[in-house]
Design a protein around this motif. Structure first.
Motif, PDB file in Angstrom:
ATOM      1  N   GLY A  29       0.816  -1.207   0.000  1.00  0.00           N
ATOM      2  CA  GLY A  29       0.000   0.000   0.000  1.00  0.00           C
ATOM      3  C   GLY A  29       0.850   1.257   0.000  1.00  0.00           C
ATOM      4  O   GLY A  29       0.525   2.246  -0.647  1.00  0.00           O
ATOM      5  N   ALA A  30       1.959   1.210   0.733  1.00  0.00           N
ATOM      6  CA  ALA A  30       2.865   2.363   0.788  1.00  0.00           C
ATOM      7  C   ALA A  30       3.518   2.597  -0.566  1.00  0.00           C
ATOM      8  O   ALA A  30       3.624   3.738  -1.021  1.00  0.00           O
ATOM      9  N   VAL A  31       3.945   1.535  -1.194  1.00  0.00           N
ATOM     10  CA  VAL A  31       4.581   1.658  -2.500  1.00  0.00           C
ATOM     11  C   VAL A  31       3.576   2.190  -3.512  1.00  0.00           C
ATOM     12  O   VAL A  31       3.873   3.101  -4.282  1.00  0.00           O
ATOM     13  N   SER A  32       2.376   1.663  -3.484  1.00  0.00           N
ATOM     14  CA  SER A  32       1.337   2.111  -4.409  1.00  0.00           C
ATOM     15  C   SER A  32       1.004   3.587  -4.191  1.00  0.00           C
ATOM     16  O   SER A  32       0.875   4.353  -5.147  1.00  0.00           O
ATOM     17  N   ALA A  33       0.896   4.012  -2.926  1.00  0.00           N
ATOM     18  CA  ALA A  33       0.591   5.412  -2.623  1.00  0.00           C
ATOM     19  C   ALA A  33       1.710   6.328  -3.100  1.00  0.00           C
ATOM     20  O   ALA A  33       1.463   7.388  -3.664  1.00  0.00           O
ATOM     21  N   LEU A  34       2.948   5.917  -2.887  1.00  0.00           N
ATOM     22  CA  LEU A  34       4.080   6.725  -3.313  1.00  0.00           C
ATOM     23  C   LEU A  34       4.128   6.847  -4.832  1.00  0.00           C
ATOM     24  O   LEU A  34       4.286   7.934  -5.380  1.00  0.00           O
ATOM     25  N   LEU A  35       3.967   5.742  -5.520  1.00  0.00           N
ATOM     26  CA  LEU A  35       4.046   5.759  -6.976  1.00  0.00           C
ATOM     27  C   LEU A  35       2.882   6.496  -7.629  1.00  0.00           C
ATOM     28  O   LEU A  35       3.024   7.034  -8.724  1.00  0.00           O
ATOM     29  N   SER A  36       1.739   6.556  -6.954  1.00  0.00           N
ATOM     30  CA  SER A  36       0.588   7.242  -7.550  1.00  0.00           C
ATOM     31  C   SER A  36       0.804   8.739  -7.666  1.00  0.00           C
ATOM     32  O   SER A  36       0.141   9.406  -8.448  1.00  0.00           O
ATOM     33  N   SER A  37       1.749   9.284  -6.894  1.00  0.00           N
ATOM     34  CA  SER A  37       1.999  10.718  -6.977  1.00  0.00           C
ATOM     35  C   SER A  37       3.439  11.043  -7.385  1.00  0.00           C
ATOM     36  O   SER A  37       3.861  12.180  -7.308  1.00  0.00           O
ATOM     37  N   ALA A  38       4.169  10.039  -7.814  1.00  0.00           N
ATOM     38  CA  ALA A  38       5.554  10.251  -8.241  1.00  0.00           C
ATOM     39  C   ALA A  38       5.580  10.779  -9.668  1.00  0.00           C
ATOM     40  O   ALA A  38       4.604  10.683 -10.406  1.00  0.00           O
ATOM     41  N   SER A  39       6.699  11.366 -10.044  1.00  0.00           N
ATOM     42  CA  SER A  39       6.849  11.842 -11.416  1.00  0.00           C
ATOM     43  C   SER A  39       7.968  11.057 -12.086  1.00  0.00           C
ATOM     44  O   SER A  39       8.768  10.399 -11.430  1.00  0.00           O
ATOM     45  N   ILE A  40       8.004  11.138 -13.409  1.00  0.00           N
ATOM     46  CA  ILE A  40       9.034  10.446 -14.173  1.00  0.00           C
ATOM     47  C   ILE A  40       9.706  11.459 -15.094  1.00  0.00           C
ATOM     48  O   ILE A  40       9.059  12.375 -15.590  1.00  0.00           O
ATOM     49  N   GLU A  41      10.996  11.285 -15.281  1.00  0.00           N
ATOM     50  CA  GLU A  41      11.769  12.150 -16.163  1.00  0.00           C
ATOM     51  C   GLU A  41      12.560  11.262 -17.109  1.00  0.00           C
ATOM     52  O   GLU A  41      13.089  10.233 -16.697  1.00  0.00           O
ATOM     53  N   ILE A  42      12.604  11.652 -18.382  1.00  0.00           N
ATOM     54  CA  ILE A  42      13.366  10.874 -19.350  1.00  0.00           C
ATOM     55  C   ILE A  42      14.398  11.755 -20.028  1.00  0.00           C
ATOM     56  O   ILE A  42      14.331  12.977 -19.984  1.00  0.00           O
ATOM     57  N   SER A  43      15.329  11.092 -20.674  1.00  0.00           N
ATOM     58  CA  SER A  43      16.411  11.775 -21.377  1.00  0.00           C
ATOM     59  C   SER A  43      16.060  11.943 -22.851  1.00  0.00           C
ATOM     60  O   SER A  43      15.619  10.997 -23.499  1.00  0.00           O
ATOM     61  N   PRO A  44      16.291  13.126 -23.402  1.00  0.00           N
ATOM     62  CA  PRO A  44      16.065  13.316 -24.833  1.00  0.00           C
ATOM     63  C   PRO A  44      17.155  12.636 -25.674  1.00  0.00           C
ATOM     64  O   PRO A  44      17.033  12.566 -26.891  1.00  0.00           O
ATOM     65  N   LEU A  45      18.188  12.121 -25.024  1.00  0.00           N
ATOM     66  CA  LEU A  45      19.280  11.439 -25.739  1.00  0.00           C
ATOM     67  C   LEU A  45      18.988   9.952 -25.948  1.00  0.00           C
ATOM     68  O   LEU A  45      19.699   9.290 -26.694  1.00  0.00           O
ATOM     69  N   ASP A  46      17.954   9.431 -25.296  1.00  0.00           N
ATOM     70  CA  ASP A  46      17.590   8.021 -25.411  1.00  0.00           C
ATOM     71  C   ASP A  46      16.419   7.897 -26.381  1.00  0.00           C
ATOM     72  O   ASP A  46      15.280   8.215 -26.039  1.00  0.00           O
ATOM     73  N   ASP A  47      16.691   7.417 -27.584  1.00  0.00           N
ATOM     74  CA  ASP A  47      15.652   7.313 -28.613  1.00  0.00           C
ATOM     75  C   ASP A  47      14.537   6.341 -28.254  1.00  0.00           C
ATOM     76  O   ASP A  47      13.463   6.384 -28.849  1.00  0.00           O
ATOM     77  N   THR A  48      14.766   5.457 -27.294  1.00  0.00           N
ATOM     78  CA  THR A  48      13.754   4.470 -26.920  1.00  0.00           C
ATOM     79  C   THR A  48      12.974   4.869 -25.676  1.00  0.00           C
ATOM     80  O   THR A  48      12.054   4.165 -25.274  1.00  0.00           O
ATOM     81  N   ALA A  49      13.313   5.996 -25.057  1.00  0.00           N
ATOM     82  CA  ALA A  49      12.710   6.385 -23.777  1.00  0.00           C
ATOM     83  C   ALA A  49      11.199   6.597 -23.881  1.00  0.00           C
ATOM     84  O   ALA A  49      10.460   6.182 -22.989  1.00  0.00           O
ATOM     85  N   ALA A  50      10.731   7.230 -24.930  1.00  0.00           N
ATOM     86  CA  ALA A  50       9.293   7.499 -25.059  1.00  0.00           C
ATOM     87  C   ALA A  50       8.505   6.191 -25.121  1.00  0.00           C
ATOM     88  O   ALA A  50       7.482   6.049 -24.452  1.00  0.00           O
TER      89      ALA A  50
END
Length: 109
Positions: A29-50
């Motif tokens: 439950g703690a992991v789920s709660a944390l991930l529900s409001s977490a953000s993600i950042e990707i690199s524009p140098l990684d062509d497969t990131a999107a």
């Protein structure tokens, strides 16, 4: 890790006793709660990131695009366009230090 909308971590309220009457959730439950409001950042140098991001996120999720010293604004814009085509909400970081002029900023936008 910071979650969106929170400037304080889970656990203590900063009281003098060091104990908090609020208990942080534990387990799955703690992991789920944390991930529900977490953000993600990707690199524009990684062509497969999107593609990797869309496989793991709900449609419409915000995805932050880092402004890396080796990445130019065209790479950031291309990554943002790819994320948008895949149904995600790109949030590009526009680093003023990386733009040479107002004209370059206008082209980027």
């Amino acid at each position: 890790m910071r979650t969106r909308g929170s400037s304080r971590g889970l656990g203590t309220s900063g009281g003098e006793s060091g104990e908090d009457s609020r208990r942080a959730p534990s387990g799955a439950g703690a992991v789920s709660a944390l991930l529900s409001s977490a953000s993600i950042e990707i690199s524009p140098l990684d062509d497969t990131a999107a593609g990797k991001a869309v496989a793991r996120l709900k449609p419409g999720s915000d995805v932050y695009i880092a402004a890396l010293p080796r990445a130019n604004y065209r790479q950031i814009a291309s990554t943002a366009a790819a994320l948008r085509r895949l149904g995600l909400a790109p949030v590009p970081h526009i680093a003023a230090r990386g733009l040479a002029s107002r004209a370059e900023l206008s082209e980027f936008l």
